[in-house]
Design an enzyme around this catalytic site. Structure first.
Site, PDB file in Angstrom:
ATOM      1  N   SER A 144      -0.897   5.329   9.958  1.00 15.14           N
ATOM      2  CA  SER A 144      -1.714   5.711   8.810  1.00 15.14           C
ATOM      3  C   SER A 144      -2.492   4.499   8.337  1.00 15.14           C
ATOM      4  O   SER A 144      -2.081   3.357   8.594  1.00 15.14           O
ATOM      5  CB  SER A 144      -0.810   6.216   7.674  1.00 15.14           C
ATOM      6  OG  SER A 144      -1.515   6.337   6.453  1.00 15.14           O
ATOM      7  N   TYR A 157       6.551   5.154   1.801  1.00 11.13           N
ATOM      8  CA  TYR A 157       5.635   5.579   2.857  1.00 11.13           C
ATOM      9  C   TYR A 157       4.881   4.383   3.428  1.00 11.13           C
ATOM     10  O   TYR A 157       4.763   4.227   4.652  1.00 11.13           O
ATOM     11  CB  TYR A 157       4.642   6.605   2.309  1.00 11.13           C
ATOM     12  CG  TYR A 157       3.655   7.123   3.331  1.00 11.13           C
ATOM     13  CD1 TYR A 157       3.978   8.191   4.163  1.00 11.13           C
ATOM     14  CD2 TYR A 157       2.393   6.539   3.475  1.00 11.13           C
ATOM     15  CE1 TYR A 157       3.079   8.668   5.110  1.00 11.13           C
ATOM     16  CE2 TYR A 157       1.497   7.013   4.416  1.00 11.13           C
ATOM     17  CZ  TYR A 157       1.837   8.070   5.229  1.00 11.13           C
ATOM     18  OH  TYR A 157       0.952   8.528   6.172  1.00 11.13           O
TER      19      TYR A 157
END
Length: 263
Positions: A144, A157
């Site tokens: 990501s 995350y």
């Protein structure tokens, strides 16, 4: 475009969003796809829908990537059925709702790290063990922009996706000499169902899923292309990395973010 016909490729987290788009692309390219996912209803629906179109072959195997035995059976069962494994895509992941460090409970931290990082490691290790016996293999780990910069999601995350990139680089360096290529793809703001799926998977430990990219002003300010990407944009990059067109790509991050991290 990419010659993947007849290959056997596993993808984790292929039930929706980026994963589902990738499964559809792979099936259309003649790949035997094994979809390992935790959401049985969505995984079964995805496999049945694609198979009904007659454009490919997709098997769904319910798999919780936090469970070592299930992950290893996903790999072993695929090899038993098809007699080989050509590639692995680690896509299973969840969001943490932009929870800061202080807002992150122990349970939320463990769940995010277990799914996003531990699950990726389990699957990669099992696949690499097989690839070493045949002298070739291909892995694409979906990271990501949250693995490159802060502010793309919360503390757990961000930590997990930075770790996925680091793990992928290290494994790529370790095993490139053995014919195994490992790379990462870093999506930016992509239109998916990931927040809703994350809430479902986290259950009672799910935080409120705050997010970025919903406000048009945020997109205009942050993403030079001023729009969200499509799941197919990421799937296209994954297929390229799985193909022989990317034979000299090893240990690299391929960012697909509309220019977000170019600024």
């Amino acid at each position: 475009m990419f010659n993947l016909n007849g290959q056997v490729i596993i993808i984790t987290g292929g039930e929706t969003g980026i994963g589902l788009a990738t499964v559809e692309h792979l099936a259309s390219a003649g790949v035997n796809v094994v979809l390992g996912g935790i959401l049985e209803d969505k995984g079964t629906e995805a496999a049945n829908s694609i198979n009904a179109k007659g454009v490919g072959n997709v098997d769904f195997v319910q798999t919780d990537v936090r469970n070592l035995a299930q992950v290893e059976e996903l790999i072993a069962g695929t090899i038993r059925k098809y007699g080989k494994l050509d590639g692995l895509i680690c896509n299973a992941a969840i969001f943490d709702g932009f929870a800061s460090a202080v807002e992150t409970s122990d349970e939320l931290w463990e769940a995010i790290i277990d799914i996003n990082l531990r699950g990726t490691f389990y699957a990669c290790r099992a696949a690499i063990r097989h690839f070493l016996t045949v002298g070739k293999g291909n892995i694409v780990n979906v990271a990501s922009v949250g693995g490159l910069v802060g502010g793309a999601d919360g503390a757990s995350y961000t930590a997990s996706k930075h770790a996925v990139i680091g793990l992928s680089k290290q494994m790529a360096c370790d095993y490139a000499k053995d014919g195994i290529r490992i790379n990462t793809v870093c999506p930016g703001s992509i239109q998916t169902e990931m927040r809703a799926n994350s809430t479902r998977i986290l259950g009672e430990h799910a935080p409120k899923m705050r997010g970025v990219g919903v406000d048009p002003e945020w997109l205009q300010r942050t993403v030079p292309m001023q729009r969200k990407g499509k799941s197919a944009d990421i799937a296209d990059m994954i297929l390229f990395l799985l193909s022989d067109k990317a034979d000299y790509c090893v240990g690299q991050n391929f960012v697909v973010d509309g220019g977000w991290t170019a600024k």
